[in-house]
Scaffold this motif. Structure first.
Motif, PDB file in Angstrom:
ATOM      1  N   PRO A  44      -2.774 -13.315 -36.872  1.00  0.00           N
ATOM      2  CA  PRO A  44      -4.196 -12.966 -36.807  1.00  0.00           C
ATOM      3  C   PRO A  44      -4.630 -12.845 -35.349  1.00  0.00           C
ATOM      4  N   LEU A  45      -5.652 -12.042 -35.104  1.00  0.00           N
ATOM      5  CA  LEU A  45      -6.078 -11.790 -33.729  1.00  0.00           C
ATOM      6  C   LEU A  45      -6.351 -13.058 -32.915  1.00  0.00           C
ATOM      7  N   PRO A  46      -7.072 -14.039 -33.450  1.00  0.00           N
ATOM      8  CA  PRO A  46      -7.317 -15.232 -32.634  1.00  0.00           C
ATOM      9  C   PRO A  46      -6.032 -15.936 -32.209  1.00  0.00           C
ATOM     10  N   GLU A  47      -5.046 -16.014 -33.116  1.00  0.00           N
ATOM     11  CA  GLU A  47      -3.784 -16.664 -32.772  1.00  0.00           C
ATOM     12  C   GLU A  47      -2.999 -15.848 -31.751  1.00  0.00           C
ATOM     13  N   ALA A  48      -3.008 -14.521 -31.921  1.00  0.00           N
ATOM     14  CA  ALA A  48      -2.306 -13.669 -30.963  1.00  0.00           C
ATOM     15  C   ALA A  48      -2.923 -13.787 -29.580  1.00  0.00           C
TER      16      ALA A  48
ATOM     17  N   ALA B 167       0.833  -1.197   0.000  1.00  0.00           N
ATOM     18  CA  ALA B 167       0.000   0.000   0.000  1.00  0.00           C
ATOM     19  C   ALA B 167       0.867   1.247   0.000  1.00  0.00           C
ATOM     20  N   GLY B 168       0.416   2.248  -0.729  1.00  0.00           N
ATOM     21  CA  GLY B 168       1.135   3.512  -0.771  1.00  0.00           C
ATOM     22  C   GLY B 168       2.264   3.563  -1.773  1.00  0.00           C
ATOM     23  N   VAL B 169       2.548   2.440  -2.445  1.00  0.00           N
ATOM     24  CA  VAL B 169       3.611   2.408  -3.442  1.00  0.00           C
ATOM     25  C   VAL B 169       3.098   2.999  -4.749  1.00  0.00           C
ATOM     26  N   THR B 170       3.853   3.930  -5.336  1.00  0.00           N
ATOM     27  CA  THR B 170       3.463   4.533  -6.610  1.00  0.00           C
ATOM     28  C   THR B 170       3.583   3.501  -7.721  1.00  0.00           C
ATOM     29  N   PRO B 171       2.527   3.293  -8.510  1.00  0.00           N
ATOM     30  CA  PRO B 171       2.604   2.288  -9.584  1.00  0.00           C
ATOM     31  C   PRO B 171       3.676   2.640 -10.611  1.00  0.00           C
ATOM     32  N   VAL B 172       4.324   1.617 -11.117  1.00  0.00           N
ATOM     33  CA  VAL B 172       5.230   1.777 -12.244  1.00  0.00           C
ATOM     34  C   VAL B 172       4.390   2.117 -13.466  1.00  0.00           C
ATOM     35  N   ARG B 173       4.786   3.147 -14.213  1.00  0.00           N
ATOM     36  CA  ARG B 173       4.032   3.557 -15.396  1.00  0.00           C
ATOM     37  C   ARG B 173       4.726   3.052 -16.658  1.00  0.00           C
ATOM     38  N   ALA B 174       3.934   2.483 -17.533  1.00  0.00           N
ATOM     39  CA  ALA B 174       4.454   1.967 -18.793  1.00  0.00           C
ATOM     40  C   ALA B 174       3.442   2.247 -19.895  1.00  0.00           C
ATOM     41  N   ALA B 175       3.854   2.038 -21.135  1.00  0.00           N
ATOM     42  CA  ALA B 175       2.974   2.271 -22.284  1.00  0.00           C
ATOM     43  C   ALA B 175       3.384   1.349 -23.414  1.00  0.00           C
ATOM     44  N   GLY B 176       2.402   1.028 -24.257  1.00  0.00           N
ATOM     45  CA  GLY B 176       2.683   0.148 -25.383  1.00  0.00           C
ATOM     46  C   GLY B 176       1.602   0.244 -26.433  1.00  0.00           C
ATOM     47  N   GLY B 177       1.630  -0.682 -27.371  1.00  0.00           N
ATOM     48  CA  GLY B 177       0.691  -0.600 -28.477  1.00  0.00           C
ATOM     49  C   GLY B 177       0.234  -1.950 -28.997  1.00  0.00           C
ATOM     50  N   VAL B 178      -1.006  -1.966 -29.498  1.00  0.00           N
ATOM     51  CA  VAL B 178      -1.482  -3.057 -30.347  1.00  0.00           C
ATOM     52  C   VAL B 178      -1.268  -2.579 -31.775  1.00  0.00           C
ATOM     53  N   VAL B 179      -0.183  -3.044 -32.372  1.00  0.00           N
ATOM     54  CA  VAL B 179       0.195  -2.584 -33.711  1.00  0.00           C
ATOM     55  C   VAL B 179      -0.366  -3.572 -34.737  1.00  0.00           C
ATOM     56  N   TRP B 180      -1.012  -3.038 -35.764  1.00  0.00           N
ATOM     57  CA  TRP B 180      -1.635  -3.905 -36.755  1.00  0.00           C
ATOM     58  C   TRP B 180      -1.214  -3.526 -38.172  1.00  0.00           C
ATOM     59  N   ARG B 181      -1.321  -4.507 -39.033  1.00  0.00           N
ATOM     60  CA  ARG B 181      -1.104  -4.289 -40.461  1.00  0.00           C
ATOM     61  C   ARG B 181      -1.933  -5.324 -41.218  1.00  0.00           C
TER      62      ARG B 181
ATOM     63  N   LEU C  53      -6.238  -7.018 -26.275  1.00  0.00           N
ATOM     64  CA  LEU C  53      -6.541  -7.477 -27.634  1.00  0.00           C
ATOM     65  C   LEU C  53      -8.048  -7.532 -27.878  1.00  0.00           C
ATOM     66  N   GLU C  54      -8.811  -7.887 -26.854  1.00  0.00           N
ATOM     67  CA  GLU C  54     -10.266  -7.890 -26.993  1.00  0.00           C
ATOM     68  C   GLU C  54     -10.807  -6.476 -27.181  1.00  0.00           C
ATOM     69  N   ASP C  55     -10.245  -5.504 -26.452  1.00  0.00           N
ATOM     70  CA  ASP C  55     -10.655  -4.107 -26.644  1.00  0.00           C
ATOM     71  C   ASP C  55     -10.322  -3.638 -28.058  1.00  0.00           C
ATOM     72  N   PHE C  56      -9.163  -4.044 -28.537  1.00  0.00           N
ATOM     73  CA  PHE C  56      -8.779  -3.694 -29.899  1.00  0.00           C
ATOM     74  C   PHE C  56      -9.744  -4.312 -30.909  1.00  0.00           C
ATOM     75  N   ALA C  57     -10.118  -5.573 -30.673  1.00  0.00           N
ATOM     76  CA  ALA C  57     -11.015  -6.270 -31.591  1.00  0.00           C
ATOM     77  C   ALA C  57     -12.383  -5.615 -31.665  1.00  0.00           C
ATOM     78  N   ALA C  58     -12.775  -4.864 -30.600  1.00  0.00           N
ATOM     79  CA  ALA C  58     -14.078  -4.197 -30.597  1.00  0.00           C
ATOM     80  C   ALA C  58     -14.108  -2.973 -31.490  1.00  0.00           C
ATOM     81  N   LEU C  59     -12.953  -2.504 -31.936  1.00  0.00           N
ATOM     82  CA  LEU C  59     -12.906  -1.301 -32.772  1.00  0.00           C
ATOM     83  C   LEU C  59     -13.300  -1.615 -34.205  1.00  0.00           C
ATOM     84  N   PRO C  60     -14.095  -0.761 -34.830  1.00  0.00           N
ATOM     85  CA  PRO C  60     -14.271  -0.871 -36.278  1.00  0.00           C
ATOM     86  C   PRO C  60     -12.985  -0.412 -36.963  1.00  0.00           C
ATOM     87  N   PRO C  61     -12.818  -0.690 -38.238  1.00  0.00           N
ATOM     88  CA  PRO C  61     -11.601  -0.265 -38.924  1.00  0.00           C
ATOM     89  C   PRO C  61     -11.472   1.257 -38.935  1.00  0.00           C
ATOM     90  N   VAL C  62     -10.349   1.758 -38.493  1.00  0.00           N
ATOM     91  CA  VAL C  62     -10.094   3.201 -38.458  1.00  0.00           C
ATOM     92  C   VAL C  62      -9.538   3.634 -39.808  1.00  0.00           C
TER      93      VAL C  62
END
Length: 325
Positions: free
Chosen positions: A111-115, A2-16, A128-137
């Protein structure tokens, strides 16, 4: 812990695109013998979006172009310390940036299912599930409110000529580095000098002109604010339909109303019309208050055709879900 500051990180679901549809990138870390999404810790003072693009480049050897901020994940590391990771969906925009001293020794595009079956942790499955909910941008626009320009009462000239103050100029330079990650090909600004100045460092960095468009101006005395909101929303839609990434600088009395109109129109048109490449249609929800932004900050706006499907605050303080089922 308790009281420990969370480690902050960032990343991406990169697609092609692959021969069999959309593929996403996963990486192997020999130290842990696991498969995960490319991500890493923030450098001191680093913006999470900058860190996400940097980590993807270093670990996966691909330049990711941000699209939508996905819901963050929270978990405890092997030593028990809390960790928060912010993720963005990213379109693969070319190679370069791999760092051989990183923890990664293999990269796969699947492919998403394999990943989803391959990744080692439930939190990566959720991303990955949140990403799959997106329509094509189809395109991403940056929309920012001009940086600070001092107090109106201390400026003796016309308000449209009021310049950025010292803090505003510094903030405009910081914004340029962040907005350049979108690889915009067009820069548009409301007419006031402070708006144009906010985009000037970005224009110099990219060697692109700034187009002035009064559709993004605040209403003048006696002018109907609803008409301004309609004009600004229409101008943003015009850019989205063109399919070219762009950055727009506007004003505080225009942005919230215009985005609320776009969000409402997108929600009304979100009824399923058939399968899409990356999951079913989603509707963005938000009121005028949800879309207010401080000076020198703004939004990443992801469109699928005419529809606004993601709105991510550049300051990370999202008060509405970036995507909503």
């Amino acid at each position: 812990m308790a009281g420990v500051t969370p480690v902050r990180a960032a990343g991406g679901v990169v697609w092609r695109h692959g021969d069999d549809g959309v593929r996403v990138c996963v990486v192997h870390r020999p130290r842990y013998d696991d498969w995960s999404l490319p991500k890493g810790k923030l450098d001191p003072g680093e913006h999470p979006l900058t860190a996400a693009v940097r980590e993807v480049a270093e670990e996966a050897d691909v330049r990711g172009v941000p699209e939508v901020r996905l819901p963050p994940v929270h978990y405890r590391m092997r030593d028990g310390a809390p960790k928060t990771v912010e993720f963005w969906s990213m379109r693969a925009g070319g190679g370069g940036g791999f760092q051989p001293e990183t923890e990664v020794d293999a990269v796969r595009w699947l492919p998403l299912p394999e990943a989803t079956r391959l990744v080692s942790y439930p939190h990566d499955v959720r991303v990955l599930e949140d990403f799959a909910a997106l329509p094509p941008v189809t395109v991403v626009l940056g929309l920012v409110r001009h940086a600070p320009a001092g107090k109106r009462g201390t400026w003796s000239g016309p308000d449209t000529a009021r310049p950025l103050d010292t803090a505003g100029l510094a903030q405009a330079r910081e914004l340029a580095e962040l907005l350049a990650l979108l690889r915009p090909v067009r820069l548009r600004s409301a007419a006031p000098r402070r708006c144009v100045q906010t985009l000037q460092p970005l224009a110099e960095l990219l060697d692109r002109p700034i187009e002035v468009d009064s559709a993004y101006d605040e209403p003048k005395p006696g002018q109907d604010g609803e008409e301004n909101a309609l004009a600004a929303a229409g101008a943003l839609l015009e850019l989205a339909r063109a399919g070219e990434p762009a950055v727009v600088c506007s004003q505080g009395k225009v942005i919230p109303q215009a985005l609320a109109r776009l969000a409402a129109a997108s929600a009304e048109s979100a009824a399923p019309t058939g399968p899409v490449v990356r999951g079913g249609p989603v509707a963005l929800r938000g009121s005028v208050e949800d879309f207010r932004a401080r000076k020198g900050t703004g939004w990443l706006l992801a469109f699928s055709g005419d529809r606004l499907v993601g709105a991510s605050r550049l300051d990370g303080a999202d008060r509405l879900a970036a995507i909503a089922p």
